[in-house]
Design a protein around this motif. Structure first.
Motif, PDB file in Angstrom:
ATOM      1  N   GLY A 113       0.634  -1.280   0.153  1.00 42.18           N
ATOM      2  CA  GLY A 113      -0.027   0.036   0.027  1.00 42.18           C
ATOM      3  C   GLY A 113       0.913   1.195   0.107  1.00 42.18           C
ATOM      4  N   VAL A 114       0.515   2.338   0.873  1.00 45.87           N
ATOM      5  CA  VAL A 114       1.194   3.297   0.923  1.00 45.87           C
ATOM      6  C   VAL A 114       2.595   3.158   1.167  1.00 45.87           C
ATOM      7  CG1 VAL A 114       1.492   5.524   2.259  1.00 45.87           C
ATOM      8  CG2 VAL A 114      -0.663   4.881   1.878  1.00 45.87           C
ATOM      9  N   ASP A 115       3.247   2.466   2.035  1.00 41.48           N
ATOM     10  CA  ASP A 115       4.597   2.267   2.114  1.00 41.48           C
ATOM     11  C   ASP A 115       5.215   1.972   0.773  1.00 41.48           C
ATOM     12  OD1 ASP A 115       3.716   2.590   4.866  1.00 41.48           O
ATOM     13  OD2 ASP A 115       4.952   0.891   5.382  1.00 41.48           O
ATOM     14  N   THR A 116       4.815   0.977   0.193  1.00 43.98           N
ATOM     15  CA  THR A 116       5.609   0.567  -1.260  1.00 43.98           C
ATOM     16  C   THR A 116       5.501   1.777  -2.132  1.00 43.98           C
ATOM     17  OG1 THR A 116       4.861  -1.738  -0.724  1.00 43.98           O
ATOM     18  CG2 THR A 116       5.203  -1.022  -2.993  1.00 43.98           C
ATOM     19  N   ILE A 117       4.369   2.479  -2.315  1.00 44.03           N
ATOM     20  CA  ILE A 117       4.444   3.699  -3.105  1.00 44.03           C
ATOM     21  C   ILE A 117       5.071   4.648  -2.888  1.00 44.03           C
ATOM     22  CG2 ILE A 117       2.679   5.321  -4.265  1.00 44.03           C
ATOM     23  CD1 ILE A 117       0.268   3.319  -3.479  1.00 44.03           C
ATOM     24  N   ALA A 118       5.285   4.892  -1.699  1.00 46.14           N
ATOM     25  CA  ALA A 118       6.175   6.026  -1.087  1.00 46.14           C
ATOM     26  C   ALA A 118       7.771   5.748  -1.508  1.00 46.14           C
ATOM     27  CB  ALA A 118       6.176   6.174   0.455  1.00 46.14           C
ATOM     28  N   HIS A 119       8.284   4.307  -1.137  1.00 46.72           N
ATOM     29  CA  HIS A 119       9.706   4.028  -1.529  1.00 46.72           C
ATOM     30  C   HIS A 119       9.984   3.890  -3.093  1.00 46.72           C
ATOM     31  CE1 HIS A 119      10.784   2.889   2.414  1.00 46.72           C
ATOM     32  NE2 HIS A 119       9.766   2.023   2.646  1.00 46.72           N
ATOM     33  N   THR A 120       8.766   3.517  -3.914  1.00 46.77           N
ATOM     34  CA  THR A 120       9.106   3.312  -5.285  1.00 46.77           C
ATOM     35  C   THR A 120       8.970   4.621  -5.705  1.00 46.77           C
ATOM     36  OG1 THR A 120       6.886   2.867  -5.694  1.00 46.77           O
ATOM     37  CG2 THR A 120       8.280   0.960  -5.274  1.00 46.77           C
ATOM     38  N   ALA A 121       8.031   5.551  -5.410  1.00 45.53           N
ATOM     39  CA  ALA A 121       7.900   6.937  -6.048  1.00 45.53           C
ATOM     40  C   ALA A 121       9.212   7.856  -5.544  1.00 45.53           C
ATOM     41  CB  ALA A 121       6.822   7.703  -5.473  1.00 45.53           C
ATOM     42  N   ALA A 122       9.723   7.657  -4.438  1.00 44.96           N
ATOM     43  CA  ALA A 122      10.950   8.315  -4.078  1.00 44.96           C
ATOM     44  C   ALA A 122      12.186   8.008  -5.201  1.00 44.96           C
ATOM     45  CB  ALA A 122      11.364   7.877  -2.759  1.00 44.96           C
ATOM     46  N   MET A 123      12.339   6.570  -5.305  1.00 46.87           N
ATOM     47  CA  MET A 123      13.378   6.220  -6.282  1.00 46.87           C
ATOM     48  C   MET A 123      13.173   6.670  -7.584  1.00 46.87           C
ATOM     49  SD  MET A 123      14.295   2.339  -4.886  1.00 46.87           S
ATOM     50  CE  MET A 123      12.586   1.742  -4.909  1.00 46.87           C
ATOM     51  N   GLU A 124      11.662   6.533  -8.142  1.00 44.45           N
ATOM     52  CA  GLU A 124      11.391   6.935  -9.377  1.00 44.45           C
ATOM     53  C   GLU A 124      11.810   8.543  -9.552  1.00 44.45           C
ATOM     54  OE1 GLU A 124       7.295   7.896 -12.045  1.00 44.45           O
ATOM     55  OE2 GLU A 124       7.283   6.455 -10.416  1.00 44.45           O
ATOM     56  N   PHE A 125      11.543   9.325  -8.612  1.00 43.98           N
ATOM     57  CA  PHE A 125      11.844  10.868  -8.739  1.00 43.98           C
ATOM     58  C   PHE A 125      13.069  11.319  -8.400  1.00 43.98           C
ATOM     59  CE2 PHE A 125       6.987  10.816  -7.744  1.00 43.98           C
ATOM     60  CZ  PHE A 125       6.495  10.992  -9.197  1.00 43.98           C
ATOM     61  N   GLY A 126      14.021  10.258  -8.069  1.00 46.25           N
ATOM     62  CA  GLY A 126      15.391  10.584  -8.026  1.00 46.25           C
ATOM     63  C   GLY A 126      15.922  11.007  -6.477  1.00 46.25           C
ATOM     64  N   GLY A 127      15.034  10.501  -5.649  1.00 42.87           N
ATOM     65  CA  GLY A 127      15.222  10.943  -4.101  1.00 42.87           C
ATOM     66  C   GLY A 127      15.995  10.002  -3.387  1.00 42.87           C
ATOM     67  N   ARG A 128      16.032  10.075  -2.359  1.00 42.92           N
ATOM     68  CA  ARG A 128      16.667   9.180  -1.189  1.00 42.92           C
ATOM     69  C   ARG A 128      15.499   8.576  -0.103  1.00 42.92           C
ATOM     70  NH1 ARG A 128      18.992  14.180  -0.594  1.00 42.92           N
ATOM     71  NH2 ARG A 128      18.003  14.556   1.221  1.00 42.92           N
ATOM     72  N   THR A 129      15.649   7.340  -0.051  1.00 41.50           N
ATOM     73  CA  THR A 129      14.602   6.449   0.802  1.00 41.50           C
ATOM     74  C   THR A 129      15.233   5.436   1.417  1.00 41.50           C
ATOM     75  OG1 THR A 129      12.422   5.361   0.575  1.00 41.50           O
ATOM     76  CG2 THR A 129      14.015   5.168  -1.115  1.00 41.50           C
ATOM     77  N   PHE A 130      14.496   5.129   2.710  1.00 40.63           N
ATOM     78  CA  PHE A 130      15.159   3.942   3.357  1.00 40.63           C
ATOM     79  C   PHE A 130      13.817   3.348   4.152  1.00 40.63           C
ATOM     80  CE2 PHE A 130      16.138   7.346   6.610  1.00 40.63           C
ATOM     81  CZ  PHE A 130      15.656   6.612   7.854  1.00 40.63           C
ATOM     82  N   ALA A 131      13.924   2.070   4.402  1.00 41.67           N
ATOM     83  CA  ALA A 131      12.993   1.201   5.115  1.00 41.67           C
ATOM     84  C   ALA A 131      13.176   0.911   6.605  1.00 41.67           C
ATOM     85  CB  ALA A 131      12.372   0.083   4.275  1.00 41.67           C
ATOM     86  N   VAL A 132      12.268   0.892   7.339  1.00 39.89           N
ATOM     87  CA  VAL A 132      12.311   0.416   8.664  1.00 39.89           C
ATOM     88  C   VAL A 132      11.221  -0.797   8.704  1.00 39.89           C
ATOM     89  CG1 VAL A 132      12.326   0.765  11.127  1.00 39.89           C
ATOM     90  CG2 VAL A 132      12.692   2.617   9.664  1.00 39.89           C
ATOM     91  N   ILE A 133      11.744  -1.834   8.874  1.00 42.07           N
ATOM     92  CA  ILE A 133      10.959  -3.140   8.680  1.00 42.07           C
ATOM     93  C   ILE A 133      10.653  -3.785   9.792  1.00 42.07           C
ATOM     94  CG2 ILE A 133      11.771  -3.366   6.368  1.00 42.07           C
ATOM     95  CD1 ILE A 133      13.648  -5.839   7.325  1.00 42.07           C
ATOM     96  N   GLY A 134       9.462  -4.595   9.706  1.00 42.68           N
ATOM     97  CA  GLY A 134       8.868  -5.570  11.060  1.00 42.68           C
ATOM     98  C   GLY A 134       9.524  -6.749  11.105  1.00 42.68           C
ATOM     99  N   THR A 135      10.226  -7.300  10.400  1.00 41.98           N
ATOM    100  CA  THR A 135      10.888  -8.565  10.216  1.00 41.98           C
ATOM    101  C   THR A 135      12.357  -8.298  10.479  1.00 41.98           C
ATOM    102  OG1 THR A 135      11.315  -8.710   7.781  1.00 41.98           O
ATOM    103  CG2 THR A 135       9.147  -9.244   8.523  1.00 41.98           C
ATOM    104  N   PRO A 136      13.161  -9.489  10.759  1.00 41.07           N
ATOM    105  CA  PRO A 136      14.645  -9.265  10.636  1.00 41.07           C
ATOM    106  C   PRO A 136      15.093  -8.997   9.345  1.00 41.07           C
ATOM    107  CG  PRO A 136      14.206 -11.129  11.608  1.00 41.07           C
ATOM    108  CD  PRO A 136      12.712 -10.861  11.024  1.00 41.07           C
ATOM    109  N   ILE A 137      16.376  -8.586   9.231  1.00 38.04           N
ATOM    110  CA  ILE A 137      16.852  -8.098   7.672  1.00 38.04           C
ATOM    111  C   ILE A 137      16.916  -9.153   7.044  1.00 38.04           C
ATOM    112  CG2 ILE A 137      18.281  -5.947   8.481  1.00 38.04           C
ATOM    113  CD1 ILE A 137      20.681  -7.624   8.363  1.00 38.04           C
ATOM    114  N   SER A 138      17.127 -10.537   7.302  1.00 39.07           N
ATOM    115  CA  SER A 138      17.232 -11.829   6.693  1.00 39.07           C
ATOM    116  C   SER A 138      15.832 -12.275   6.154  1.00 39.07           C
ATOM    117  CB  SER A 138      17.661 -12.865   7.352  1.00 39.07           C
ATOM    118  OG  SER A 138      17.109 -12.964   8.579  1.00 39.07           O
ATOM    119  N   GLU A 139      14.812 -11.531   6.653  1.00 38.73           N
ATOM    120  CA  GLU A 139      13.305 -11.985   5.891  1.00 38.73           C
ATOM    121  C   GLU A 139      12.786 -10.623   5.408  1.00 38.73           C
ATOM    122  OE1 GLU A 139      12.109 -15.131   6.622  1.00 38.73           O
ATOM    123  OE2 GLU A 139      13.742 -15.511   7.881  1.00 38.73           O
ATOM    124  N   SER A 140      11.616 -11.033   4.642  1.00 38.38           N
ATOM    125  CA  SER A 140      10.970 -10.050   4.128  1.00 38.38           C
ATOM    126  C   SER A 140       9.310 -10.281   4.010  1.00 38.38           C
ATOM    127  CB  SER A 140      11.400  -9.896   2.473  1.00 38.38           C
ATOM    128  OG  SER A 140      11.095 -11.020   1.750  1.00 38.38           O
TER     129      SER A 140
END
Length: 276
Positions: free
Chosen positions: A134-161
């Motif tokens: 939803g909103v999170d995915t759109i925010a990350h992909t839009a930031a990359m599309e528009f040439g910006g900086r972005t990072f994610a804070v996730i609710g699983t270990p970094i070894s999971e998705s």
């Protein structure tokens, strides 16, 4: 970090108990509370899990160590440690703002998210979100599309998705930007998946602490986004709510949060003025 993982394996451990155990002023490191042999054994298990999952490069931040982010101390219960993949510099960029909202985003919410992110990127903001559907995915992909900086804070270990369909996006963020996780690897792996759901609202509190402001694009009355909203107010962060939320029948939370100090945003200039 092996000691930290070991402490998380103890019965009844939680973010609240860990914060109390380590002390708000960083008086204790986990390694001062755990026998060295236990810490080393536990860390070997973590490394084995990372190798099995293909996680080759990562970093850590540990409460009590000098590298621990000062902004995380503003949380009511500061997390004891976190893992990250990618460039930690993004977590210290001058303007960091969370763009969050519902997983079941409407077409209008999708358009508003993209427009907002485009404006934020153009104004030099780093876009932070939770890599959820939803909103999170759109925010990350839009930031990359528009040439910006972005990072994610996730609710699983970094070894999971999670969700699985975002595995490629998470890997792209880890390789080019930044992915942050406070979730203990072994505890997550060994306990029931229903208990692992509790890590997601805790993630939202950390996301708020890592940023200077949160913007809610669209959210229902029981959305996990509201956990982050309340955390932002508790932590002294700015909280912005897009105007459209105030006109949806049956939603009580926009008015409630506005009374508590959130800003109703009818125009993007209000966000810029708040940061100015």
């Amino acid at each position: 970090m092996g000691a930290y993982e070991y402490l998380w394996m103890q019965p009844g451990m939680s973010v609240r108990r860990m914060a109390a155990l380590l002390g708000r002023e960083g008086a204790w490191l986990p390694s001062e509370l755990v026998p060295q042999d236990k810490a080393r054994e536990t860390w070997a298990e973590v490394i084995a899990e990372f190798e099995r999952r293909g996680v080759a490069n990562f970093g850590v931040r540990l409460y009590g160590a000098w590298t621990y982010p000062a902004c995380l101390r503003d949380a009511k219960e500061p997390i004891g440690g976190l893992y990250f993949r990618g460039s930690w510099d993004l977590a210290e960029s001058p303007r960091r703002i969370s763009v969050v909202g519902t997983r079941e985003v409407s077409p209008e919410g999708r358009d508003r998210t993209r427009k907002l992110v485009r404006q934020l990127v153009a104004s030099g903001f780093t876009i932070v979100s939770g890599l959820a559907r939803g909103v999170d995915t759109i925010a990350h992909t839009a930031a990359m599309e528009f040439g910006g900086r972005t990072f994610a804070v996730i609710g699983t270990p970094i070894s999971e998705s999670y969700p699985r369909e975002n595995a490629a996006l998470q890997e792209a963020l880890a390789n080019k930007y930044l992915v942050v996780s406070q979730v203990p690897v072994l505890r997550y792996k060994r306990q029931d998946y229903r208990r692992n759901r509790l890590f997601f609202p805790e993630r939202n509190k950390t996301m708020s602490a890592l940023t200077q402001a949160t913007v809610i694009v669209e959210a229902g009355e029981t959305s996990g986004t509201l956990t982050q909203a309340r955390a932002a107010l508790d932590q002294g962060r700015r909280l912005f709510i897009l105007e459209s939320n105030f006109h949806k029948p049956g939603l009580a939370w926009p008015a409630e949060l506005e009374r508590l100090g959130a800003t109703r945003v009818a125009d993007f200039s209000q966000i810029l003025e708040a940061f100015a």
